[in-house]
Design an enzyme around this catalytic site. Structure first.
Site, PDB file in Angstrom:
ATOM      1  N   CYS A 112       4.154  10.055 -17.579  1.00 48.76           N
ATOM      2  CA  CYS A 112       4.382   8.613 -17.668  1.00 48.76           C
ATOM      3  C   CYS A 112       5.736   8.320 -17.015  1.00 48.76           C
ATOM      4  O   CYS A 112       6.777   8.785 -17.484  1.00 48.76           O
ATOM      5  CB  CYS A 112       4.367   8.215 -19.146  1.00 48.76           C
ATOM      6  SG  CYS A 112       4.637   6.470 -19.397  1.00 48.76           S
ATOM      7  N   CYS A 119      13.832  -3.644 -18.078  1.00 50.11           N
ATOM      8  CA  CYS A 119      12.711  -4.469 -17.635  1.00 50.11           C
ATOM      9  C   CYS A 119      13.114  -5.932 -17.765  1.00 50.11           C
ATOM     10  O   CYS A 119      13.856  -6.296 -18.671  1.00 50.11           O
ATOM     11  CB  CYS A 119      11.485  -4.194 -18.514  1.00 50.11           C
ATOM     12  SG  CYS A 119       9.959  -4.941 -17.898  1.00 50.11           S
ATOM     13  N   CYS A 123       8.623  -8.585 -22.999  1.00 48.79           N
ATOM     14  CA  CYS A 123       7.448  -8.711 -23.869  1.00 48.79           C
ATOM     15  C   CYS A 123       7.920  -8.503 -25.305  1.00 48.79           C
ATOM     16  O   CYS A 123       8.729  -7.615 -25.583  1.00 48.79           O
ATOM     17  CB  CYS A 123       6.387  -7.684 -23.496  1.00 48.79           C
ATOM     18  SG  CYS A 123       5.734  -7.952 -21.837  1.00 48.79           S
ATOM     19  N   CYS A 126       7.833  -4.939 -27.168  1.00 44.05           N
ATOM     20  CA  CYS A 126       8.181  -3.735 -26.398  1.00 44.05           C
ATOM     21  C   CYS A 126       9.680  -3.489 -26.454  1.00 44.05           C
ATOM     22  O   CYS A 126      10.473  -4.386 -26.145  1.00 44.05           O
ATOM     23  CB  CYS A 126       7.742  -3.911 -24.947  1.00 44.05           C
ATOM     24  SG  CYS A 126       8.189  -2.513 -23.897  1.00 44.05           S
ATOM     25  N   GLY A 173       9.917  -0.528 -17.274  1.00 47.41           N
ATOM     26  CA  GLY A 173       9.910  -1.433 -16.132  1.00 47.41           C
ATOM     27  C   GLY A 173       8.552  -1.969 -15.748  1.00 47.41           C
ATOM     28  O   GLY A 173       7.520  -1.522 -16.241  1.00 47.41           O
ATOM     29  N   SER A 205       0.239   0.354 -14.006  1.00 49.77           N
ATOM     30  CA  SER A 205       0.022  -0.608 -15.075  1.00 49.77           C
ATOM     31  C   SER A 205       0.915  -1.820 -14.850  1.00 49.77           C
ATOM     32  O   SER A 205       2.116  -1.678 -14.574  1.00 49.77           O
ATOM     33  CB  SER A 205       0.362   0.045 -16.422  1.00 49.77           C
ATOM     34  OG  SER A 205       0.211  -0.887 -17.461  1.00 49.77           O
ATOM     35  N   SER A 227      -1.844  -4.978 -18.733  1.00 46.22           N
ATOM     36  CA  SER A 227      -1.403  -5.144 -20.115  1.00 46.22           C
ATOM     37  C   SER A 227      -1.824  -6.521 -20.581  1.00 46.22           C
ATOM     38  O   SER A 227      -1.111  -7.501 -20.387  1.00 46.22           O
ATOM     39  CB  SER A 227       0.120  -4.988 -20.187  1.00 46.22           C
ATOM     40  OG  SER A 227       0.453  -3.648 -19.940  1.00 46.22           O
ATOM     41  N   LEU A 228      -2.976  -6.586 -21.200  1.00 48.62           N
ATOM     42  CA  LEU A 228      -3.565  -7.880 -21.564  1.00 48.62           C
ATOM     43  C   LEU A 228      -3.018  -8.382 -22.908  1.00 48.62           C
ATOM     44  O   LEU A 228      -2.396  -9.421 -22.997  1.00 48.62           O
ATOM     45  CB  LEU A 228      -5.089  -7.718 -21.608  1.00 48.62           C
ATOM     46  CG  LEU A 228      -5.903  -8.993 -21.682  1.00 48.62           C
ATOM     47  CD1 LEU A 228      -5.608  -9.902 -20.506  1.00 48.62           C
ATOM     48  CD2 LEU A 228      -7.395  -8.648 -21.733  1.00 48.62           C
ATOM     49  N   HIS A 229      -3.304  -7.657 -23.970  1.00 44.32           N
ATOM     50  CA  HIS A 229      -2.709  -7.858 -25.298  1.00 44.32           C
ATOM     51  C   HIS A 229      -3.085  -9.123 -26.062  1.00 44.32           C
ATOM     52  O   HIS A 229      -2.805  -9.233 -27.248  1.00 44.32           O
ATOM     53  CB  HIS A 229      -1.179  -7.751 -25.258  1.00 44.32           C
ATOM     54  CG  HIS A 229      -0.689  -6.491 -24.626  1.00 44.32           C
ATOM     55  ND1 HIS A 229      -1.191  -5.249 -24.947  1.00 44.32           N
ATOM     56  CD2 HIS A 229       0.252  -6.264 -23.678  1.00 44.32           C
ATOM     57  CE1 HIS A 229      -0.580  -4.331 -24.227  1.00 44.32           C
ATOM     58  NE2 HIS A 229       0.292  -4.916 -23.448  1.00 44.32           N
ATOM     59  N   ASN A 304       3.341   0.747 -31.647  1.00 39.21           N
ATOM     60  CA  ASN A 304       4.376   1.710 -32.025  1.00 39.21           C
ATOM     61  C   ASN A 304       5.639   0.955 -32.387  1.00 39.21           C
ATOM     62  O   ASN A 304       6.225   0.294 -31.534  1.00 39.21           O
ATOM     63  CB  ASN A 304       4.656   2.668 -30.871  1.00 39.21           C
ATOM     64  CG  ASN A 304       3.456   3.521 -30.568  1.00 39.21           C
ATOM     65  OD1 ASN A 304       2.889   4.161 -31.454  1.00 39.21           O
ATOM     66  ND2 ASN A 304       3.016   3.505 -29.321  1.00 39.21           N
ATOM     67  N   CYS A 347       4.159   4.766 -26.299  1.00 39.21           N
ATOM     68  CA  CYS A 347       4.124   3.506 -25.536  1.00 39.21           C
ATOM     69  C   CYS A 347       5.072   2.495 -26.159  1.00 39.21           C
ATOM     70  O   CYS A 347       5.034   2.257 -27.360  1.00 39.21           O
ATOM     71  CB  CYS A 347       2.745   2.858 -25.584  1.00 39.21           C
ATOM     72  SG  CYS A 347       1.419   3.874 -25.013  1.00 39.21           S
TER      73      CYS A 347
HETATM   74  N1  SAH Z   1       5.325  -3.364 -17.301  1.00 35.90           N
HETATM   75  C1  SAH Z   1       4.116  -2.609 -17.135  1.00 35.90           C
HETATM   76  C2  SAH Z   1       4.334  -1.133 -17.348  1.00 35.90           C
HETATM   77  C3  SAH Z   1       4.681  -0.725 -18.769  1.00 35.90           C
HETATM   78  S1  SAH Z   1       3.289   0.059 -19.406  1.00 35.90           S
HETATM   79  C4  SAH Z   1       3.055  -3.172 -18.043  1.00 35.90           C
HETATM   80  O1  SAH Z   1       3.357  -4.079 -18.818  1.00 35.90           O
HETATM   81  O2  SAH Z   1       1.903  -2.788 -17.959  1.00 35.90           O
HETATM   82  C5  SAH Z   1       3.610   0.285 -21.067  1.00 35.90           C
HETATM   83  C6  SAH Z   1       2.413  -0.072 -21.903  1.00 35.90           C
HETATM   84  O3  SAH Z   1       2.742   0.080 -23.295  1.00 35.90           O
HETATM   85  C7  SAH Z   1       2.026  -1.500 -21.703  1.00 35.90           C
HETATM   86  O4  SAH Z   1       0.668  -1.709 -21.849  1.00 35.90           O
HETATM   87  C8  SAH Z   1       2.783  -2.127 -22.846  1.00 35.90           C
HETATM   88  O5  SAH Z   1       2.332  -3.403 -23.105  1.00 35.90           O
HETATM   89  C9  SAH Z   1       2.538  -1.134 -23.960  1.00 35.90           C
HETATM   90  N2  SAH Z   1       3.504  -1.284 -25.045  1.00 35.90           N
HETATM   91  C10 SAH Z   1       4.716  -1.842 -24.986  1.00 35.90           C
HETATM   92  N3  SAH Z   1       5.326  -1.817 -26.174  1.00 35.90           N
HETATM   93  C11 SAH Z   1       4.476  -1.220 -27.025  1.00 35.90           C
HETATM   94  C12 SAH Z   1       4.558  -0.859 -28.389  1.00 35.90           C
HETATM   95  N4  SAH Z   1       5.646  -1.118 -29.116  1.00 35.90           N
HETATM   96  N5  SAH Z   1       3.506  -0.231 -28.946  1.00 35.90           N
HETATM   97  C13 SAH Z   1       2.430   0.064 -28.190  1.00 35.90           C
HETATM   98  N6  SAH Z   1       2.297  -0.232 -26.894  1.00 35.90           N
HETATM   99  C14 SAH Z   1       3.310  -0.868 -26.304  1.00 35.90           C
END
Ligand code: SAH
Length: 377
Positions: A112, A119, A123, A126, A173, A205, A227-229, A304, A347
């Site tokens: 990874c 970043c 979000c 994160c 990032g 991603s 990263s939809l969420h 997480n 993550c």
């Molecule tokens: N900026 C890019 C690359 C980061 S990827 C993106 O957003 O896709 C990291 C992944 O982990 C993303 O899907 C992010 O949303 C997820 N993520 C971030 N914080 C997290 C957390 N606390 N617990 C689980 N997943 C998380």
């Protein structure tokens, strides 16, 4: 009077893709095939001493010493989680540190990789976002993570020679906000003279930088994760603020078309499971509607936690139920296994050591302290 002599900075050969390396050697009056030789030395053989490149003439090596270098990031700290997940904290030349995580599985080893120091996207769930931002990584610093990890893991006798079989651009990032350097580094990952990874084994991603996704589709055929969420704009505006700029309608249109020339490929939708926020059956049904007609697969990521967050992880039964609703509608959904969380390598837990230029980390800590004080009143 003191005379200041300025020497041009040396080119770090580590970050040159085949095309850039060929241009570099042609500019020295050399044949383009030198690029293949040097790529192979650096990335396939793991060599960083110019003098070890024995198929280059002595004169060429002397020239390279003058104008070029092969400088990987330095391992500042590393640790291994109970499940074998390995975290590298890498120090860059300017003192910033980034994190790179190796996740071993029986059939593969996934690295990874980070694309920025911190970043800009912020979000809400994160921890990287809460660290603020310093700068983009160079192509050398991005591929340098693969170089350093591959070398260190192969030196470690507990793993086999080619430990890194997959790369995910899912570290610190937003890779699409550092487009050129990320694409160059991914070109090196795919190059047969370097790491030779197949396009399905390198995944970028993104949080959904729509114009850059359109551009990426033109220049690279790596796998795509989004990263939809959240299944609606109202919620996604809060969780992924970038949504205000590129709302779901636009994002979903790009996802629909992304692999339209290859019906076997699909976009991976990442969906972090936050208790009581985005994890109810109603959200699942909205998600089904949103993904209608989009070749996709859903990765549910149990949240997480990190010290200053207000969010909680959905419980197992809620995640299972959410997944079942998606599956019943014909959507392929899996729950991502949490890896490395005992060493903060999971993550969203990657923080590195960012010299924050945005003062966001300061503001975030103050906001958190205020909310703690308010709840203690
Ligand atoms: N900026 C890019 C690359 C980061 S990827 C993106 O957003 O896709 C990291 C992944 O982990 C993303 O899907 C992010 O949303 C997820 N993520 C971030 N914080 C997290 C957390 N606390 N617990 C689980 N997943 C998380």
């Amino acid at each position: 009077m003191e005379i200041l002599t300025q020497t041009a900075p040396k080119t770090n050969l580590l970050g040159l893709s085949r095309k850039a390396m060929e241009a570099f050697f042609v500019s020295l009056g050399e044949k383009p095939y030198r690029a293949q030789q040097v790529l192979k030395w650096i990335h396939f053989e793991g060599v960083h001493a110019i003098d070890a490149m024995t198929n280059l003439s002595k004169a060429l090596r002397a020239k390279l010493h003058e104008i070029a270098e092969i400088t990987p990031p330095e391992i500042a700290y590393e640790s291994t989680a109970q499940d074998g997940t390995h975290k590298f904290l890498l120090r860059l030349a300017d003192g910033n540190c980034i994190e790179t995580i190796f996740i071993p599985e029986t059939e593969r080893g996934t690295l990874c990789v980070s694309s920025q120091v911190g970043c800009t996207l912020n979000c809400d769930f994160c921890s990287t976002g809460k660290q603020g931002f310093n700068r983009n990584l160079s192509a050398a610093e991005i591929i340098g993570q693969v170089w350093t990890a591959a070398r260190s893991l192969s030196e470690n006798k507990t793993t086999h020679d080619r430990a890194v079989t997959n790369v995910v651009m899912m570290g610190m990032g937003e890779p699409l906000l550092n487009f050129d350097n990320v694409v160059s580094a991914m070109d090196i990952m795919l190059d047969d003279f370097a790491y030779g990874l197949s396009k399905r084994r390198v995944t970028l991603s993104t949080a959904g930088v729509v114009p850059a996704m359109l551009k990426l589709r033109e220049v690279s055929d790596v796998a795509l994760a989004v990263s939809l969420h959240a299944p609606n704009d109202e919620l996604r505006d809060v969780l992924v603020p970038l949504n205000k700029k590129y709302p779901l309608k636009e994002l979903m249109q790009v996802c629909k078309d992304y692999f339209k020339d290859d019906k076997r490929r699909y976009v991976t939708m990442e969906y972090v499971m936050l208790a009581g926020i985005n994890d109810t059956p109603t959200h699942a049904k909205q998600l089904i509607r949103l993904l209608e007609g989009i070749p996709s697969k859903v990765n549910l990521i149990p949240f997480n936690p990190f010290p200053t967050t207000i969010y909680k992880r959905s419980d197992r039964a809620t995640i299972d139920k959410f997944r079942e609703i998606l599956m019943a509608a014909g959507i392929n959904a899996i729950t991502r296994k949490t890896r490395g969380d005992d060493i903060d390598a999971a993550c969203g837990q990657l923080v590195g050591q960012v010299k924050d230029r945005t003062r966001r980390s300061e503001r975030h800590l103050k906001k958190f302290a205020d909310s703690q004080n308010a709840s203690n009143l």
